[in-house]
Write a protein that holds these residues in place. Structure first.
Motif, short mmCIF file in Angstrom:
data_model
loop_
_atom_site.label_atom_id
_atom_site.label_comp_id
_atom_site.label_asym_id
_atom_site.label_seq_id
_atom_site.Cartn_x
_atom_site.Cartn_y
_atom_site.Cartn_z
N ARG A 255 33.98 54.59 29.18
CA ARG A 255 33.09 54.75 30.34
C ARG A 255 33.56 55.84 31.30
O ARG A 255 32.78 56.68 31.74
CB ARG A 255 32.98 53.42 31.08
CG ARG A 255 32.01 53.45 32.27
CD ARG A 255 31.94 52.09 32.93
NE ARG A 255 33.20 51.68 33.50
CZ ARG A 255 33.61 51.98 34.75
NH1 ARG A 255 32.82 52.71 35.53
NH2 ARG A 255 34.77 51.57 35.20
N ALA A 256 34.84 55.81 31.65
CA ALA A 256 35.36 56.80 32.60
C ALA A 256 35.26 58.21 32.03
O ALA A 256 34.92 59.16 32.75
CB ALA A 256 36.80 56.47 32.97
N ALA A 259 31.62 59.35 32.17
CA ALA A 259 31.24 59.68 33.54
C ALA A 259 31.80 61.04 33.95
O ALA A 259 31.12 61.85 34.58
CB ALA A 259 31.72 58.59 34.50
N ASN A 262 29.88 63.82 32.10
CA ASN A 262 28.56 64.00 32.71
C ASN A 262 28.66 64.78 34.01
O ASN A 262 27.85 65.66 34.29
CB ASN A 262 27.93 62.63 32.96
CG ASN A 262 26.59 62.71 33.67
OD1 ASN A 262 25.59 63.17 33.13
ND2 ASN A 262 26.57 62.27 34.93
N ASP A 263 29.68 64.46 34.79
CA ASP A 263 29.88 65.17 36.06
C ASP A 263 30.21 66.65 35.82
O ASP A 263 29.74 67.52 36.55
CB ASP A 263 31.01 64.49 36.84
CG ASP A 263 31.19 65.07 38.23
OD1 ASP A 263 30.18 65.22 38.95
OD2 ASP A 263 32.34 65.38 38.60
N THR A 315 20.91 63.39 34.99
CA THR A 315 22.37 63.34 35.22
C THR A 315 22.73 62.34 36.33
O THR A 315 23.74 61.64 36.24
CB THR A 315 22.92 64.72 35.57
OG1 THR A 315 22.23 65.22 36.73
CG2 THR A 315 22.74 65.70 34.43
N VAL A 318 22.65 58.76 35.04
CA VAL A 318 23.82 58.48 34.19
C VAL A 318 25.03 58.19 35.08
O VAL A 318 25.77 57.22 34.86
CB VAL A 318 24.11 59.65 33.23
CG1 VAL A 318 25.44 59.43 32.49
CG2 VAL A 318 22.97 59.83 32.24
N ALA A 319 25.22 59.02 36.11
CA ALA A 319 26.38 58.84 36.99
C ALA A 319 26.34 57.49 37.72
O ALA A 319 27.32 56.75 37.74
CB ALA A 319 26.43 59.98 38.00
N SER A 320 25.20 57.16 38.32
CA SER A 320 25.11 55.92 39.09
C SER A 320 25.16 54.68 38.19
O SER A 320 25.74 53.66 38.58
CB SER A 320 23.85 55.91 39.95
OG SER A 320 22.69 56.10 39.16
N THR A 321 24.59 54.77 37.00
CA THR A 321 24.63 53.64 36.09
C THR A 321 26.04 53.37 35.60
O THR A 321 26.51 52.23 35.61
CB THR A 321 23.70 53.89 34.88
OG1 THR A 321 22.34 53.98 35.34
CG2 THR A 321 23.80 52.77 33.86
N LEU A 322 26.75 54.40 35.19
CA LEU A 322 28.12 54.21 34.73
C LEU A 322 29.02 53.69 35.85
O LEU A 322 29.92 52.88 35.61
CB LEU A 322 28.68 55.53 34.17
CG LEU A 322 28.01 56.04 32.88
CD1 LEU A 322 28.57 57.40 32.51
CD2 LEU A 322 28.21 55.05 31.73
N ALA A 323 28.77 54.13 37.08
CA ALA A 323 29.58 53.67 38.21
C ALA A 323 29.37 52.20 38.51
O ALA A 323 30.24 51.55 39.11
CB ALA A 323 29.26 54.51 39.45
#
Length: 358
Positions: A255-256, A259, A262-263, A315, A318-323
């Motif tokens: 996951r990390a 993320a 993606n960033d 994007t 993806v960022a908010s979901t993984l967080a």
């Protein structure tokens, strides 16, 4: 009214109580807090102080300790009173007393006079009965889904968290229509589902709270604080219809690492709404994006054994979901490039992201 408080205690109580208060109001008393003090029954131990703020939709009351010489209640400008307390020196003892239509505030050599409004003009939205009462850690239930609440006022019924019981458990659901998050909690007795407004969701006290619900309002009560709010008057959509049932192309990725990748690739696009393409092949996932002359690509190891698939997501989603997840590995279940994908990490949180064309 005559009472005194420790500055730190007064600031602690004012913080939550003033959150619903808006400085500009067509109803003057709504810019005020209700400050009430009561002496102890034995006359020896400290008495209590309660501070209440409201905007007619939300009402927050905090309670704490005070030295009370004379009981009473008063309404005073919230922002001005809080600013005065904040600017007084640390460790100060703050004394308050009332004169007709005036609150006197003293600390050391500092003295302030603030106008007041009648206590009977202060509105009470807590009246009425509740249909169900139970205890739960609601803040923990709401936290992972907050990112998926909509702020689009034309679809006001999505501007909050749908709080209900499903499969015998408490469940919180939020969606913008493009991303959805569902989080299950402990077992609970059935009650009619409610939509908790987005402004209220971060105000729920942490830890176990006593929850009372009705068709028009909800109350969250914990020692020293009570939050009462009107609920959103609307019908939440049948979110379960959009949860895919046949997504058999399953990838597992750190996951990390996902993320971070993606960033990195999002750096070359000028808007968070731009798409990132995830290309899954045996043992790997490649993230790529482009914006005009800019291109970016990143590759990660992945557990994936199905047919290759390319799927695009915003994007930012993806960022908010993984967080929102806490597990080390995230599982992404897909069907085809045009169907929503399911994200899980083995815990009680499920998220869905609608795809984008890439």
């Amino acid at each position: 009214m005559r009472a005194s408080f420790e500055r730190s205690e007064l600031l602690r109580l004012l913080g939550p109580a003033t959150k619903p208060v808006e400085a500009r109001n067509t109803i003057p008393v709504l810019a005020n807090i209700l400050l009430s003090v009561t002496p102890s029954a034995d006359g020896i131990t400290d008495g209590t102080v309660s501070i209440t703020g409201t905007d007619l939709d939300i009402r927050i009351t905090t309670t704490g300790a005070a030295k009370v010489a004379e009981p009473g209640a008063v309404t005073v400008d919230a922002k001005r009173f809080e600013d005065i307390v904040r600017k007084l020196p640390a460790g100060a003892e703050i004394a308050v007393s009332t004169e007709p239509n005036t609150l006197i505030v003293k600390a050391g050599r500092s003295r302030f006079k603030l106008p007041t409004l009648p206590v009977e003009d202060f509105p009470d939205i807590t009246v009425g009965e509740f249909d169900a009462t139970f205890t739960a850690d609601v803040a923990a239930l709401f936290k992972p889904v907050q990112y998926a609440m909509s702020d689009e006022q034309t679809r006001y019924y999505l501007c909050g968290v749908y709080f209900h019981v499903a499969d015998g458990k408490l469940r919180a659901v939020a969606t913008t229509g493009h991303v959805l998050a569902q989080h299950d909690g402990p077992a609970a007795e059935h009650f009619a589902g409610i939509i908790v407004p987005r402004k209220v969701v971060p105000l729920v006290p942490p830890g176990e709270v006593t929850v009372s619900v009705s068709a028009s309002k909800v109350r969250f009560a914990a020692p020293g604080i009570e939050v009462v709010s009107k609920v959103i008057d609307g019908t939440y959509p049948d979110y379960q219809r959009v949860i895919p049932r046949g997504n058999d192309k399953v990838a597992r990725v750190d996951r990390a690492a996902l993320a971070a990748a993606n960033d990195r690739v999002a750096t070359v696009v000028s808007e968070r709404g731009r798409a990132v393409k995830l290309s899954f092949t045996a043992g790997a996932v490649v993230l790529s994006t482009r914006n005009e002359a800019n291109e970016a690509q990143d590759e990660l190891a992945a557990e994936y054994a199905s047919a290759p698939i390319d799927i695009g997501f915003q994007t930012g989603y993806v960022a908010s979901t993984l967080a929102a997840f806490s597990g080390e590995t995230v599982e992404i279940a897909m069907n085809d490039p045009g169907s929503p994908a399911i994200f899980r990490d083995g815990g009680p949180l499920l998220a869905i992201i609608m795809p984008m064309r890439v």
